[in-house]
Write a protein that holds these residues in place. Structure first.
Motif, PDB file in Angstrom:
ATOM      1  N   ALA A  64       5.136   8.340   6.163  1.00  0.00           N
ATOM      2  CA  ALA A  64       4.051   8.860   5.611  1.00  0.00           C
ATOM      3  C   ALA A  64       4.093  10.280   6.137  1.00  0.00           C
ATOM      4  N   ARG A  65       5.146  10.936   6.792  1.00  0.00           N
ATOM      5  CA  ARG A  65       5.486  12.274   7.095  1.00  0.00           C
ATOM      6  C   ARG A  65       6.940  12.524   6.731  1.00  0.00           C
ATOM      7  N   LEU A  66       7.249  13.609   6.129  1.00  0.00           N
ATOM      8  CA  LEU A  66       8.741  14.240   6.064  1.00  0.00           C
ATOM      9  C   LEU A  66       8.817  15.755   6.394  1.00  0.00           C
ATOM     10  N   HIS A  67       9.467  15.788   7.283  1.00  0.00           N
ATOM     11  CA  HIS A  67       9.830  17.154   7.845  1.00  0.00           C
ATOM     12  C   HIS A  67      11.201  17.614   7.312  1.00  0.00           C
ATOM     13  N   LEU A  68      11.384  18.409   6.300  1.00  0.00           N
ATOM     14  CA  LEU A  68      12.747  18.798   6.015  1.00  0.00           C
ATOM     15  C   LEU A  68      13.411  20.124   6.249  1.00  0.00           C
ATOM     16  N   GLN A  69      14.258  20.369   6.886  1.00  0.00           N
ATOM     17  CA  GLN A  69      14.934  21.388   7.635  1.00  0.00           C
ATOM     18  C   GLN A  69      16.198  21.662   6.818  1.00  0.00           C
ATOM     19  N   VAL A  70      16.157  23.065   6.147  1.00  0.00           N
ATOM     20  CA  VAL A  70      17.104  23.503   5.299  1.00  0.00           C
ATOM     21  C   VAL A  70      17.520  24.828   5.636  1.00  0.00           C
ATOM     22  N   PRO A 124       0.786  -1.390  -0.051  1.00  0.00           N
ATOM     23  CA  PRO A 124       0.078  -0.025  -0.188  1.00  0.00           C
ATOM     24  C   PRO A 124       0.828   1.297   0.040  1.00  0.00           C
ATOM     25  N   GLU A 125       0.221   2.322  -0.799  1.00  0.00           N
ATOM     26  CA  GLU A 125       1.139   3.494  -0.894  1.00  0.00           C
ATOM     27  C   GLU A 125       0.301   4.658   0.126  1.00  0.00           C
ATOM     28  N   LEU A 126       1.249   5.096   1.067  1.00  0.00           N
ATOM     29  CA  LEU A 126       0.526   5.993   1.718  1.00  0.00           C
ATOM     30  C   LEU A 126       0.653   7.436   1.313  1.00  0.00           C
ATOM     31  N   PRO A 127      -0.358   8.213   1.460  1.00  0.00           N
ATOM     32  CA  PRO A 127      -0.122   9.877   1.316  1.00  0.00           C
ATOM     33  C   PRO A 127       0.835  10.453   2.094  1.00  0.00           C
ATOM     34  N   LEU A 128       1.937  11.034   1.346  1.00  0.00           N
ATOM     35  CA  LEU A 128       3.175  11.751   1.870  1.00  0.00           C
ATOM     36  C   LEU A 128       2.838  13.038   2.402  1.00  0.00           C
ATOM     37  N   GLU A 129       3.060  13.479   3.702  1.00  0.00           N
ATOM     38  CA  GLU A 129       2.645  14.727   4.206  1.00  0.00           C
ATOM     39  C   GLU A 129       4.149  15.407   4.272  1.00  0.00           C
ATOM     40  N   VAL A 130       4.211  16.502   3.631  1.00  0.00           N
ATOM     41  CA  VAL A 130       5.530  17.274   3.731  1.00  0.00           C
ATOM     42  C   VAL A 130       5.486  18.542   4.252  1.00  0.00           C
ATOM     43  N   THR A 131       6.493  18.964   5.126  1.00  0.00           N
ATOM     44  CA  THR A 131       6.527  20.194   5.692  1.00  0.00           C
ATOM     45  C   THR A 131       7.883  20.678   5.670  1.00  0.00           C
TER      46      THR A 131
END
Length: 530
Positions: free
Chosen positions: A515-521, A442-449
């Motif tokens: 399912a969640r990605l938090h990207l700090q740049v 199953p593919e999950l929706p990916l939430e990105v912040t």
């Protein structure tokens, strides 16, 4: 008689190396650095596209500062000509080296390839695709330094200027080294086209031949698109399975089946050759090309025989120890008291590489009560590259030897879980086989912040920065619509830009269970030139 050129701008000309209808190449002396440099000249009699490409080559290379890429010192116009001033590399091109030696030792080829991959990985992280990787554009200095040159048809992926220079359907590059998609439309290719070309270069280094003829005929293009070429081990039986498999991975006709990036290739070579991740290899390349790694000190016959006897005893001990470790003594001498279990797992391909897939297995004793986990019941899986298909990866666990009886197996792949109850018979009846399939993960929706900040002050820049997503070979501005298309189990690339700051590029492998990605740049401010 043509007038001899004595100076070009502030540079004292030493020698003209080449002359053509569009320009010339010279060696010259830099007046302040006191070193020899290369000057490339382009006359304005060329087309407007050629002039713009020449300018962009200088611009791209001046922005790339890496020890495996030739430095550009200057770019200027004088009279009716444009000039680029580059680092002078005293040595030979890889093309000349292959011609001299017919083919290279595998160690030398992997060392050279590692440096080319380092240069390209650095360029790819900054959005630059070379599009013309070939031995003629790889220089090797007399000290063993490997340098990548000629970004004349390079592109900044997704850049607006490229659309004017490379029109839809246009083909640029050298046919023998071009990826299948590059024949169709050079404008739309991404970094994976360079990965394909790197595979061709490695093939040529270890066999002395190219996988395909250098013609532009429909027959050759058809072979390239189908991936039909002589396998390297048929041309040179000394090529290891490691190198043959790596070539096969890079030369996949479909870009999605190649390595996701060249850092994966670098890591494999480092493990193979026992290199440190950021270690220099100049002296190793130099020694390898001089044949030092192949030299064996002569020893007296008596010592050789004695050493051979010790080696034989050592090998016998290793064989016995290895057999005990794998439980082979049970198969030969205890076939009634023990059983054998073989477990495989097929996992559907997404955008991840096999090494990025989370796969875990545990064995339990089915005692009809507490179902306890076995001591040392963990299953250790390894990818079976020769048995994979375009649809799935195949993983195989080490054979386990268990007393005959009832058991259960639990295998996890990402968000999917597989349980199986089974019986292990005595070895004389044959091993028990279990095959777990994860072909419908199953593919999950990916939430990105995002959290974008100034690297020096820590000031928040999220609302000011431009954020782009690379999706299906297209660069899209970040939006709710783009965000809604993201799913787990894929590889995504993000680009962050803001005037006054150095842009950042991230290539991220997202696991099927994530399912969640938090990207700090943290963006680095550009320094003003003194």
């Amino acid at each position: 008689m043509a007038k001899t050129v004595e100076t070009i701008g502030k540079y004292q000309v030493l020698q003209r190396l080449a002359q053509g209808g569009m320009g010339a190449v010279y060696t010259a002396r830099h007046p302040t650095l006191d070193r020899t440099v290369i000057i490339k000249k382009l006359t304005l009699r060329g087309s407007a596209d050629m002039r713009e490409r020449f300018r962009r080559e200088a611009q791209i290379m001046m922005d790339l500062r890496n020890d495996a890429i030739v430095d550009v010192y200057d770019h200027f116009r004088e009279g009716s000509s444009y000039y680029i001033v580059l680092e002078y590399v005293e040595g030979v091109s890889l093309e000349e080296l292959i011609r001299q030696h017919r083919y290279l030792s595998e160690d030398a080829a992997l060392l050279i390839l590692r440096e080319v991959c380092r240069a390209l990985a650095y360029a790819h992280e900054r959005g630059v695709v070379h599009r013309d990787i070939k031995p003629a554009n790889i220089l090797i200095s007399s000290r063993g330094e490997v340098k990548l040159v000629d970004f004349g048809i390079a592109t900044i992926h997704g850049g607006e200027e490229e659309s004017a220079l490379t029109r839809e359907g246009m083909t640029l590059g050298t046919p023998s080294y071009m990826a299948p998609e590059q024949f169709q439309n050079t404008r739309s290719v991404d970094h994976r086209a360079d990965i394909y070309s790197v595979g061709v270069v490695l093939y040529e280094m270890v066999t002395g031949k190219r996988p395909y003829p250098g013609t532009f005929s429909p027959e050759v293009i058809s072979l390239i698109q189908k991936g039909r070429y002589p396998r390297p081990r048929k041309l040179n039986p000394q090529v290891s399975l490691f190198t043959a498999r790596m070539i096969g991975k890079m030369l996949k006709p479909l870009p999605a089946r190649r390595f996701a990036d060249l850092n994966q290739v670098i890591r494999r070579i480092n493990r193979r050759l026992g290199l440190r991740p950021h270690g220099r290899t100049d002296s190793l390349v130099e020694a390898c090309l001089e044949g030092e790694v192949l030299r064996v000190r002569p020893r007296r016959r008596g010592r050789v025989i004695a050493a051979a006897g010790l080696v034989a005893v050592g090998l016998l001990a290793l064989v016995v120890a290895g057999g005990l470790h794998r439980g082979l003594h049970r198969e030969f001498f205890q076939a009634d008291a023990w059983g054998a279990l073989d477990v495989t797992a097929r996992v559907r391909r997404t955008g991840l590489e096999a090494e990025d897939i989370f796969l875990r297995g545990t064995l339990f004793k089915d005692d009809g009560d507490g179902i306890p986990a076995l001591e040392e019941g963990a299953l250790r899986f390894s990818a079976q590259a020769v048995e994979e298909t375009p649809q799935y990866f195949l993983f195989r666990a080490e054979r386990r030897h268990l007393p005959p009886g009832s058991y259960r197996a639990k295998i996890e792949a990402g968000t999917a879980l597989w349980w199986h109850s089974f019986e292990v018979p005595p070895l004389r009846e044959g091993p028990r086989h279990l095959a777990a399939d994860f072909l419908d993960l199953p593919e999950l929706p990916l939430e990105v912040t995002f959290d974008v900040r100034d690297r020096e002050s820590g000031r928040r820049l999220t609302d000011e920065a431009e954020i782009f997503l690379f999706l299906e070979n297209r660069r899209l501005p970040w939006s709710e619509e783009a965000a809604a298309r993201l799913r787990s189990g894929r590889v995504y690339r993000f680009q962050f830009r803001l005037p006054g700051y150095r842009e950042q590029l991230f290539s991220l492998a997202i696991g099927p269970e994530q399912a969640r990605l938090h990207l700090q740049v943290h963006l680095e401010p550009l320094k003003e030139s003194p």
